[in-house]
Write an enzyme that holds these catalytic residues in place. Structure first.
Site, PDB file in Angstrom:
ATOM      1  N   TYR A 146      52.143  28.003  44.250  1.00 47.12           N
ATOM      2  CA  TYR A 146      53.493  28.403  43.854  1.00 47.12           C
ATOM      3  C   TYR A 146      54.384  28.727  45.048  1.00 47.12           C
ATOM      4  CZ  TYR A 146      52.625  28.801  38.841  1.00 47.12           C
ATOM      5  OH  TYR A 146      52.373  28.533  37.528  1.00 47.12           O
ATOM      6  N   LYS A 195      37.435  26.759  42.688  1.00 51.09           N
ATOM      7  CA  LYS A 195      36.998  25.354  42.724  1.00 51.09           C
ATOM      8  C   LYS A 195      36.326  25.161  44.087  1.00 51.09           C
ATOM      9  CE  LYS A 195      36.823  21.171  40.969  1.00 51.09           C
ATOM     10  NZ  LYS A 195      36.007  20.828  39.775  1.00 51.09           N
ATOM     11  N   ASP A 227      36.929  24.336  36.081  1.00 52.09           N
ATOM     12  CA  ASP A 227      36.783  23.389  34.967  1.00 52.09           C
ATOM     13  C   ASP A 227      35.762  23.909  33.954  1.00 52.09           C
ATOM     14  OD1 ASP A 227      34.906  22.996  36.988  1.00 52.09           O
ATOM     15  OD2 ASP A 227      34.880  20.816  36.833  1.00 52.09           O
ATOM     16  N   ASP A 251      47.508  30.651  35.788  1.00 50.49           N
ATOM     17  CA  ASP A 251      48.597  30.204  34.920  1.00 50.49           C
ATOM     18  C   ASP A 251      48.018  29.390  33.766  1.00 50.49           C
ATOM     19  OD1 ASP A 251      51.278  29.652  34.091  1.00 50.49           O
ATOM     20  OD2 ASP A 251      51.070  27.653  34.966  1.00 50.49           O
ATOM     21  N   ASP A 255      47.112  30.740  29.549  1.00 49.62           N
ATOM     22  CA  ASP A 255      47.644  30.111  28.330  1.00 49.62           C
ATOM     23  C   ASP A 255      46.503  29.745  27.394  1.00 49.62           C
ATOM     24  OD1 ASP A 255      50.293  30.268  29.172  1.00 49.62           O
ATOM     25  OD2 ASP A 255      50.743  28.195  28.564  1.00 49.62           O
TER      26      ASP A 255
HETATM   27  C1  IPM Z   1      54.011  32.194  33.454  1.00 51.45           C
HETATM   28  C2  IPM Z   1      55.006  31.072  33.416  1.00 51.45           C
HETATM   29  C3  IPM Z   1      55.644  30.949  34.798  1.00 51.45           C
HETATM   30  C4  IPM Z   1      54.541  30.619  35.778  1.00 51.45           C
HETATM   31  C5  IPM Z   1      56.795  29.924  34.870  1.00 51.45           C
HETATM   32  C6  IPM Z   1      57.879  30.261  33.878  1.00 51.45           C
HETATM   33  C7  IPM Z   1      57.345  29.787  36.249  1.00 51.45           C
HETATM   34  O1  IPM Z   1      54.391  29.888  33.027  1.00 51.45           O
HETATM   35  O2  IPM Z   1      54.431  33.337  33.711  1.00 51.45           O
HETATM   36  O3  IPM Z   1      52.832  31.937  33.211  1.00 51.45           O
HETATM   37  O4  IPM Z   1      54.156  29.453  35.922  1.00 51.45           O
HETATM   38  O5  IPM Z   1      54.041  31.552  36.411  1.00 51.45           O
HETATM   39 MG    MG Z   2      52.369  30.102  32.435  1.00 57.85          MG
END
Ligand code: IPM
Ligand code: MG
Length: 360
Positions: A146, A195, A227, A251, A255
């Site tokens: 990032y 990894k 993975d 990240d 999710d």
């Molecule tokens: C998160 C989001 C952010 C990230 C985006 C909006 C930049 O996906 O907070 O997980 O990738 O960190």
């Molecule tokens: Mg995210």
């Protein structure tokens, strides 16, 4: 206690869900004798519309001088919103990344917890769910891909894009220490995800985590390749307590972890630096498709406000009161649209906030 809380309502459903979280904080202030002052600041699309940039220096200063930041969500529809015609550094998300960096918020805590009352929303089979799961993703937030050097060039008529994944040992050490500290307050297990079979940054990550682990002999440490971790999260999520990982892996895995709980509208997050300061936001996005309809689930933001009380203001009794009120509202059968199923009472965003306030 008196506390100054900077509030970023943001875009999409952001303003609606932050409004409910403030209501809940006001009830806590009233009941426990505190004074919370809110300072509303602009970030993301809302800031672009007013200032032409997603985050101004003044906004950073206001955030810095507050005790904590409560945030809704930022960003719009990436294919239709005019914000996405802007160059990448002017888009809403760039504001969030800049704020994370400016405030040195290197430790991102993302709990993924299966609420007993919402077990039917979990997409996994009953035999995998067992008696539920409760993990904390600890994501490094200010390093890695990032924030590494990046550029797009053209060589001999061929376009080439370069992103770099860099970590130094200090960046790894400080997040690892946070991970072990949090694990100690939970079930004392850290799964460090990397990894290391391919990446140098992961080999350094693993070595530094092993070093830090020596100071925590009471915490079990295992290493897992990313993975494999993605697979284990759906195969057997119960095995995880704290998942410690770098920015990009975190990240993606966070999710996935939130999705396996079946209720991303319920999950909060905290981004911390090495003081008590933190930024608190729901794990979900700005859901522009349902904005302004009073159907969003405010619970993730309300639980983020609870994390704010716990981690930045050291008010754990008050934080428990919010967490218990949320559980009670679910037990009492109230649901927003995203977690609705047969036999329950459907309520809107503001009503859900009121019902939680009533139970504090
Ligand atoms: C998160 C989001 C952010 C990230 C985006 C909006 C930049 O996906 O907070 O997980 O990738 O960190
Ligand atoms: Mg995210």
């Amino acid at each position: 206690m008196k506390a100054n809380i900077a509030c970023i309502s943001g875009d999409g459903i952001g303003p609606e869900i932050v409004r409910e979280a403030k209501k809940v904080l006001d009830k806590v202030a009233d009941k426990y004798g505190h004074e919370f002052n809110y300072n509303d600041i602009l970030m993301g699309g809302a800031s672009i519309d007013v200032h032409g940039v997603p985050l101004t220096d003044e906004t950073i200063e206001i955030a810095k001088s507050s005790d904590a930041v409560l945030m809704g969500s930022i960003g719009g529809n990436t294919s239709t919103s005019p914000w996405y015609k802007l160059p990448p550094e002017k888009r809403p998300e760039a504001g969030l990344l800049k704020l994370r960096k400016a405030l040195n918020l290197f430790a991102n805590l993302r709990p993924a917890y299966l609420y007993e009352e919402l077990a039917e929303a979990c997409p996994l089979k009953a035999e995998i769910i067992g008696d539920g799961f409760d993990m904390m993703i600890m994501r490094e937030l200010t390093g890695g891909l990032y924030f590494g050097e990046r550029k797009t060039v053209e060589e001999n008529g061929v376009k080439k894009a370069i992103d770099t994944l860099t970590y130094d040992e200090n960046e790894i050490r400080r997040i690892a220490i946070k991970g072990f500290e949090i694990a100690r307050k939970r079930r004392s297990k850290v799964t460090s995800v990397d990894k290391a079979n391919v990446l140098d940054s992961s080999r350094l990550w693993r070595a530094v985590v092993n070093e830090v682990a020596k100071d925590y002999p009471d915490v079990e440490l295992e290493h897992m390749l990313v993975d494999n971790c993605a697979m284990q999260l759906v195969r057997d999520p119960k095995q995880f307590d704290v998942i410690l990982t770098e920015n990009m892996f975190g990240d993606i895995l966070s999710d996935e972890a939130s999705m396996v709980t079946g209720s991303i509208g319920m999950l909060s997050s905290a981004s911390l630096n090495d003081t008590s300061f933190g930024l608190y936001e729901p794990s979900h996005g700005s859901a522009p498709d349902i904005a302004g309809q009073n159907i969003a689930n405010p619970i993730a933001t309300i639980l983020s406000a609870s994390m704010l009380l716990r981690y930045s203001l050291n008010l754990s009794e008050e934080a428990d009161a919010i967490d218990n009120a949320v559980k009670q509202v679910l037990k009492d059968g109230y649901r927003t649209k995203d977690i609705m199923s047969d036999g329950f009472e459907l309520v809107g965003c503001d009503k859900m906030g009121d019902l939680i306030v009533d139970r504090i």
